[in-house]
Design an enzyme around this catalytic site. Structure first.
Site, PDB file in Angstrom:
ATOM      1  N   LYS A  13       0.830  -1.211   0.000  1.00 19.30           N
ATOM      2  CA  LYS A  13       0.000   0.000   0.000  1.00 19.30           C
ATOM      3  C   LYS A  13       0.866   1.264   0.000  1.00 19.30           C
ATOM      4  O   LYS A  13       0.598   2.202  -0.735  1.00 19.30           O
ATOM      5  CB  LYS A  13      -0.916   0.047   1.242  1.00 19.30           C
ATOM      6  CG  LYS A  13      -1.868  -1.114   1.371  1.00 19.30           C
ATOM      7  CD  LYS A  13      -2.818  -0.914   2.548  1.00 19.30           C
ATOM      8  CE  LYS A  13      -2.133  -0.840   3.904  1.00 19.30           C
ATOM      9  NZ  LYS A  13      -1.500  -2.089   4.340  1.00 19.30           N
ATOM     10  N   ARG A  88      -8.988   1.186   9.687  1.00 19.51           N
ATOM     11  CA  ARG A  88      -8.521  -0.145  10.091  1.00 19.51           C
ATOM     12  C   ARG A  88      -9.641  -0.939  10.759  1.00 19.51           C
ATOM     13  O   ARG A  88      -9.445  -2.111  11.052  1.00 19.51           O
ATOM     14  CB  ARG A  88      -7.413  -0.043  11.129  1.00 19.51           C
ATOM     15  CG  ARG A  88      -6.006   0.272  10.655  1.00 19.51           C
ATOM     16  CD  ARG A  88      -5.284  -0.936  10.103  1.00 19.51           C
ATOM     17  NE  ARG A  88      -3.910  -1.107  10.529  1.00 19.51           N
ATOM     18  CZ  ARG A  88      -2.855  -0.410  10.139  1.00 19.51           C
ATOM     19  NH1 ARG A  88      -3.011   0.600   9.329  1.00 19.51           N
ATOM     20  NH2 ARG A  88      -1.652  -0.713  10.568  1.00 19.51           N
ATOM     21  N   ARG A 127      12.004  -8.375   4.017  1.00 15.57           N
ATOM     22  CA  ARG A 127      12.104  -6.949   4.343  1.00 15.57           C
ATOM     23  C   ARG A 127      12.887  -6.753   5.645  1.00 15.57           C
ATOM     24  O   ARG A 127      13.739  -5.878   5.744  1.00 15.57           O
ATOM     25  CB  ARG A 127      10.697  -6.360   4.488  1.00 15.57           C
ATOM     26  CG  ARG A 127      10.667  -4.859   4.502  1.00 15.57           C
ATOM     27  CD  ARG A 127       9.273  -4.325   4.253  1.00 15.57           C
ATOM     28  NE  ARG A 127       8.417  -4.463   5.406  1.00 15.57           N
ATOM     29  CZ  ARG A 127       7.116  -4.201   5.408  1.00 15.57           C
ATOM     30  NH1 ARG A 127       6.511  -3.842   4.305  1.00 15.57           N
ATOM     31  NH2 ARG A 127       6.407  -4.313   6.497  1.00 15.57           N
ATOM     32  N   ARG A 136      12.016  -1.799  12.256  1.00 10.51           N
ATOM     33  CA  ARG A 136      11.116  -1.107  13.166  1.00 10.51           C
ATOM     34  C   ARG A 136      10.872  -1.980  14.386  1.00 10.51           C
ATOM     35  O   ARG A 136      10.908  -3.199  14.302  1.00 10.51           O
ATOM     36  CB  ARG A 136       9.779  -0.853  12.456  1.00 10.51           C
ATOM     37  CG  ARG A 136       9.812   0.387  11.637  1.00 10.51           C
ATOM     38  CD  ARG A 136       8.678   0.516  10.642  1.00 10.51           C
ATOM     39  NE  ARG A 136       7.426  -0.108  10.988  1.00 10.51           N
ATOM     40  CZ  ARG A 136       6.417  -0.250  10.115  1.00 10.51           C
ATOM     41  NH1 ARG A 136       6.545   0.195   8.887  1.00 10.51           N
ATOM     42  NH2 ARG A 136       5.307  -0.828  10.462  1.00 10.51           N
ATOM     43  N   ARG A 147       0.009  -8.902  13.666  1.00  6.32           N
ATOM     44  CA  ARG A 147      -0.624  -7.843  12.875  1.00  6.32           C
ATOM     45  C   ARG A 147      -1.499  -8.441  11.765  1.00  6.32           C
ATOM     46  O   ARG A 147      -2.548  -7.891  11.428  1.00  6.32           O
ATOM     47  CB  ARG A 147       0.438  -6.910  12.289  1.00  6.32           C
ATOM     48  CG  ARG A 147       1.159  -6.118  13.369  1.00  6.32           C
ATOM     49  CD  ARG A 147       2.326  -5.354  12.801  1.00  6.32           C
ATOM     50  NE  ARG A 147       1.877  -4.215  12.036  1.00  6.32           N
ATOM     51  CZ  ARG A 147       2.521  -3.723  10.984  1.00  6.32           C
ATOM     52  NH1 ARG A 147       3.622  -4.295  10.538  1.00  6.32           N
ATOM     53  NH2 ARG A 147       2.058  -2.680  10.364  1.00  6.32           N
TER      54      ARG A 147
HETATM   55  P1  AMP Z   1       1.342   0.696   9.638  1.00  6.42           P
HETATM   56  O1  AMP Z   1       2.606   1.456   9.410  1.00  6.42           O
HETATM   57  O2  AMP Z   1       0.181   1.195   8.830  1.00  6.42           O
HETATM   58  O3  AMP Z   1       1.515  -0.787   9.523  1.00  6.42           O
HETATM   59  O4  AMP Z   1       0.930   0.967  11.175  1.00  6.42           O
HETATM   60  C1  AMP Z   1       1.786   0.649  12.243  1.00  6.42           C
HETATM   61  C2  AMP Z   1       0.983   0.565  13.534  1.00  6.42           C
HETATM   62  O5  AMP Z   1       0.356   1.833  13.804  1.00  6.42           O
HETATM   63  C3  AMP Z   1      -0.176  -0.428  13.518  1.00  6.42           C
HETATM   64  O6  AMP Z   1       0.260  -1.737  13.820  1.00  6.42           O
HETATM   65  C4  AMP Z   1      -1.073   0.141  14.596  1.00  6.42           C
HETATM   66  O7  AMP Z   1      -0.560  -0.135  15.890  1.00  6.42           O
HETATM   67  C5  AMP Z   1      -0.934   1.632  14.379  1.00  6.42           C
HETATM   68  N1  AMP Z   1      -1.940   2.142  13.418  1.00  6.42           N
HETATM   69  C6  AMP Z   1      -1.700   2.657  12.175  1.00  6.42           C
HETATM   70  N2  AMP Z   1      -2.847   3.029  11.581  1.00  6.42           N
HETATM   71  C7  AMP Z   1      -3.836   2.753  12.476  1.00  6.42           C
HETATM   72  C8  AMP Z   1      -5.260   2.888  12.452  1.00  6.42           C
HETATM   73  N3  AMP Z   1      -5.907   3.392  11.375  1.00  6.42           N
HETATM   74  N4  AMP Z   1      -5.947   2.473  13.548  1.00  6.42           N
HETATM   75  C9  AMP Z   1      -5.328   1.977  14.626  1.00  6.42           C
HETATM   76  N5  AMP Z   1      -4.005   1.807  14.709  1.00  6.42           N
HETATM   77  C10 AMP Z   1      -3.251   2.186  13.648  1.00  6.42           C
END
Ligand code: AMP
Length: 196
Positions: A13, A88, A127, A136, A147
């Site tokens: 994405k 989400r 990755r 990270r 996740r």
């Molecule tokens: P991402 O980089 O999109 O994978 O997000 C990393 C982490 O940020 C996720 O595992 C969640 O803990 C938090 N996060 C990101 N976007 C959201 C969202 N829309 N709702 C809740 N938690 C989020």
């Protein structure tokens, strides 16, 4: 133009959103990046979010909806935006609908990048391995499996939410990056033709 890119972690994405940002002048809004920015700045929101994110859980819907509502009002979003990592949950999807309606806006496209989970796990392992130690904190394999599980349980239900509203388009996210981009561009262009 206002888009949502949906798909599990590792589906590509972010890569596709950045391409659309460059190609179409849309602003990529990655809620993961926004939260990591809050953590880096040491804000109280960042402190609250860090433990939740490190465990691979979701930050609360209220916080996320407020974060996006504020962000899309900024001038750099005037030409449109691509939501990457938001919504989400169904509650976030409903919150987004209400927020956009209140601003006199609507979504143009919801595009799901579909994946094969086994290949996805391989990609994620690659990755992490290729990151040369700069992974990270939430990027170890156990957390990533968590996740994926969180995605299946809490995020996958928003796919029927958008399908039922006739808004969902799917693209095979396991294709090479350029082919995924071509499919996404075709969706955006075909809709423009229909509207125009
Ligand atoms: P991402 O980089 O999109 O994978 O997000 C990393 C982490 O940020 C996720 O595992 C969640 O803990 C938090 N996060 C990101 N976007 C959201 C969202 N829309 N709702 C809740 N938690 C989020």
């Amino acid at each position: 133009m206002k888009l949502i890119l949906l798909g599990p972690p590792g589906a590509g994405k972010g890569t596709q959103a950045r391409r659309l940002e460059e190609g179409r002048g849309l602003r990529q809004l990655s809620t993961g990046d926004m939260l990591r920015g809050e953590i880096a700045s040491g804000s109280s929101l960042g402190r609250q979010a860090k433990a939740v994110m490190d465990a691979g859980h979701l930050v609360s819907d209220d916080i996320m909806i407020a974060l996006i509502a504020h962000r899309i009002d900024q001038p750099d979003c005037a030409r449109g935006f691509i939501l990457d990592g938001f919504p989400r949950t169904v509650a976030q999807a409903e919150g987004l609908d209400g927020m956009l309606a209140a601003k006199g806006m609507h979504l143009d496209h919801v595009i799901e990048l579909t994946v094969d989970e086994a290949i996805l796990l391989d990609r994620i392992r690659t990755r992490v391995a290729e990151s040369g130690g700069s992974v990270r904190a939430d990027d170890n394999e156990e957390v990533l499996k968590n996740r994926l599980e969180v995605y299946r349980r809490q995020t996958a239900p928003i796919i029927p939410y958008y399908r039922d509203r006739g808004m969902l388009k799917t693209v095979d996210g396991m294709q090479p990056i350029d082919a995924v981009s071509t499919d996404i561009e075709a969706i955006l262009d075909s809709e423009l033709t229909q509207v125009g």
